[in-house]
Design a protein around this motif. Sequence first.
Motif, mmCIF file in Angstrom:
data_model
loop_
_atom_site.group_PDB
_atom_site.id
_atom_site.type_symbol
_atom_site.label_atom_id
_atom_site.label_comp_id
_atom_site.label_asym_id
_atom_site.label_seq_id
_atom_site.Cartn_x
_atom_site.Cartn_y
_atom_site.Cartn_z
ATOM 1 N N GLY A 34 0.822 -1.201 0.000
ATOM 2 C CA GLY A 34 0.000 0.000 0.000
ATOM 3 C C GLY A 34 0.860 1.256 0.000
ATOM 4 N N TYR A 35 1.981 1.179 0.745
ATOM 5 C CA TYR A 35 2.883 2.319 0.877
ATOM 6 C C TYR A 35 3.563 2.617 -0.466
ATOM 7 C CZ TYR A 35 6.683 5.108 2.879
ATOM 8 O OH TYR A 35 7.579 6.095 3.187
ATOM 9 N N ALA A 36 4.031 1.533 -1.143
ATOM 10 C CA ALA A 36 4.748 1.709 -2.402
ATOM 11 C C ALA A 36 3.792 1.707 -3.579
ATOM 12 C CB ALA A 36 5.777 0.590 -2.572
ATOM 13 N N ASN A 37 2.501 1.417 -3.319
ATOM 14 C CA ASN A 37 1.468 1.306 -4.343
ATOM 15 C C ASN A 37 1.764 0.216 -5.361
ATOM 16 O OD1 ASN A 37 -1.017 1.906 -5.227
ATOM 17 N ND2 ASN A 37 -0.427 3.706 -6.432
ATOM 18 N N GLN A 38 2.595 -0.748 -4.999
ATOM 19 C CA GLN A 38 2.882 -1.873 -5.891
ATOM 20 C C GLN A 38 3.617 -2.942 -5.087
ATOM 21 O OE1 GLN A 38 5.887 -1.082 -8.759
ATOM 22 N NE2 GLN A 38 7.116 0.126 -7.374
ATOM 23 N N ALA A 39 3.717 -4.124 -5.668
ATOM 24 C CA ALA A 39 4.564 -5.160 -5.093
ATOM 25 C C ALA A 39 5.766 -5.305 -6.002
ATOM 26 C CB ALA A 39 3.806 -6.482 -5.026
ATOM 27 N N TYR A 40 6.929 -5.649 -5.439
ATOM 28 C CA TYR A 40 8.082 -5.884 -6.297
ATOM 29 C C TYR A 40 8.890 -7.047 -5.747
ATOM 30 C CZ TYR A 40 9.758 -2.527 -2.823
ATOM 31 O OH TYR A 40 10.014 -1.866 -1.652
ATOM 32 N N GLN A 41 9.673 -7.676 -6.650
ATOM 33 C CA GLN A 41 10.467 -8.842 -6.267
ATOM 34 C C GLN A 41 11.405 -8.493 -5.115
ATOM 35 O OE1 GLN A 41 10.140 -11.797 -7.536
ATOM 36 N NE2 GLN A 41 8.953 -11.426 -9.382
#
Lengths: 314, 320
Positions: free
Chosen positions: A229-236
Amino acid sequence: MLRQISIDSLMPYFGVVVLIIVGSFFFPQILSADYLTQQLQIAAFLGLLATGATIVILLGHIDLSVPWILTGAAILSTALVGSGNPVLNVLAVPAALAFGACIGVVNGIGVAILRIPSMVWTLAVNSMLLGVAVLNTGGFNPKGESSTLMVTMASGDVLGLPISFLIWIAISIALALFLVRTPFGRYLRSIGFNEKATFLSGVSTPSVVFAAFAIAGMCSALGGVMLAGYANQAYQSMGDPFLLPTIAAVVIGGTSILGGRGGLFGTIGGALFITLLTSILSVMQIDDAWRNIIFGVIILAMLLFQTLRKGATV
Amino acid sequence: MLNYMRSNRREVIAGFVLVTLLATYLGTHPRGASTYVMTIWANQCLILGLAACAQFFAVVVRGIDLSVGAVMALTNCIASYLLDGSALGIAFGMVAVVAAGAFCGLVNGLIIVFGRIQPIVVTLATASIFVGLALLLRPTPGGAVNYDLADAMTLDLLGIPTALILTTIAVVGFWLPFRRTGLGLGLYALGSSEQAAFQSGIDTRFIRLAAFTLAGLFGGLAGLFYSFVTTTGDAGIAAGFTLNSIAAVVLGGVLLRGGVGTLVGALAGAFILKTIASLMFFSGIPSLAQPLFEGLILAAAIAIGSADILRARNKLEVFG
């Protein structure tokens, strides 16, 4: 709750005060409300992970699958939201929590039934999760986005306090009460002290282990959801940088890595201390190398202080 | 012979698994069992093998060393400055690199013994310091290692990969004699029961200090050999090696609760882990699925290794 407040668990709070005072000599803006509330918001991510880790460490085990439970939960929730289906959108957070609990149970099976040392089994679970994630996303950054709920949980605020911080504290208090007021909490600590004796007293030790790892998995998953939610995305590998600071936060908070001794009150302080330390070191624009060195030295110094203080009194 | 196999059951199983995996690997490799294939395989294995040896010395005294990878990164960065120039300079440089590793281990040991802090926490903190020092030396990967020396160490001698010769030297020249010394026996005594060891008049503080210094020394050797293989210095290699070294010693039959296992087992575990990874590469499994299969094989190997649990006659034996 009050019984948990020992001198060891007050140490990190003392450290936080010292950091703020010393830091404010160099950068007066550290004393601003903006900066401090931002630190509380960021500390919540590490804090939630450390809360789960405390439960497992009290049990005398360790959970090294935190990074990919976190990443997996983030990928899962953002993918559900990204599908555009309103039902899946609502299910995103519960699904991520269920995912965390499931992996926690898998951890528990290896540790309680197969009797594999938790350090190795959770490591293997971590690499299997990594494998599943790579297979699923094709090695690229996963597609998807965060729901409004996730963004609010991570970045919203109520009465000037960040919501993420409030969630973290609420969960910590609930778990702390759970540890002190229910048989589960006593069994947890007694397994940490002596598993054999606890088993001989008629406690179903495997179910306590299962529950503890499931709670830890849910905490890691919630951390992942909020981080997404904080980064507005998921990443590896978004979880990799969190593993060691999590353990450090628990230990600085006065919880014994051998199990049985310690509590969540100290962990809150530990997470605040480590977040603030990292933040101040980066505000001071110290380069990466020195940041690592100072980080290591300060953690060692705090641990040495804790044991040497005991050496003087015992 | 049968008795020998029974008393070294863990190493025999690990050796058997390794031979099977290696045979499969060489069988499926498009170039077969050539010296070239063996050399590349052996180099990769020995890097992790030395890291696993380092981890072994910490684990056998009921500790754990989370700074193995960090020591490797630091010594690798030191090596990238010292291992070029005159022959004498290089010889001195190699000694200095290994000594630096041993010194890191000594620092760990001193804090653990005299600070009375758990090894896992101490090495967590010192790992951060060692990586910081490595980054001071090499903010970005770079530097060079004398090519002639690197070739001599990583190619083959009369068709036998040098890495395998070095492994044999480590086992026959170091481990077998060392195990019979007072220190070697002391490691096992301390790992099995600290109280019993102490009451038998063993200087437990010295043994623990020595164990962690040896762990650092082998970490330094691992860093040195890594430098020969890559011929550059890179401060970013720490994380992978630490966790893999723990997985390797467990695969090799070393018990994390201390006192059980051998250096040979640790080496075998590391070789198994690396062979699985190389096997994946030529197995025809889609490359995206390979990390998953690696994880599954690792988990299965560890689960099988704990099959001893099925032999427990009494529920209490389970708790050890």
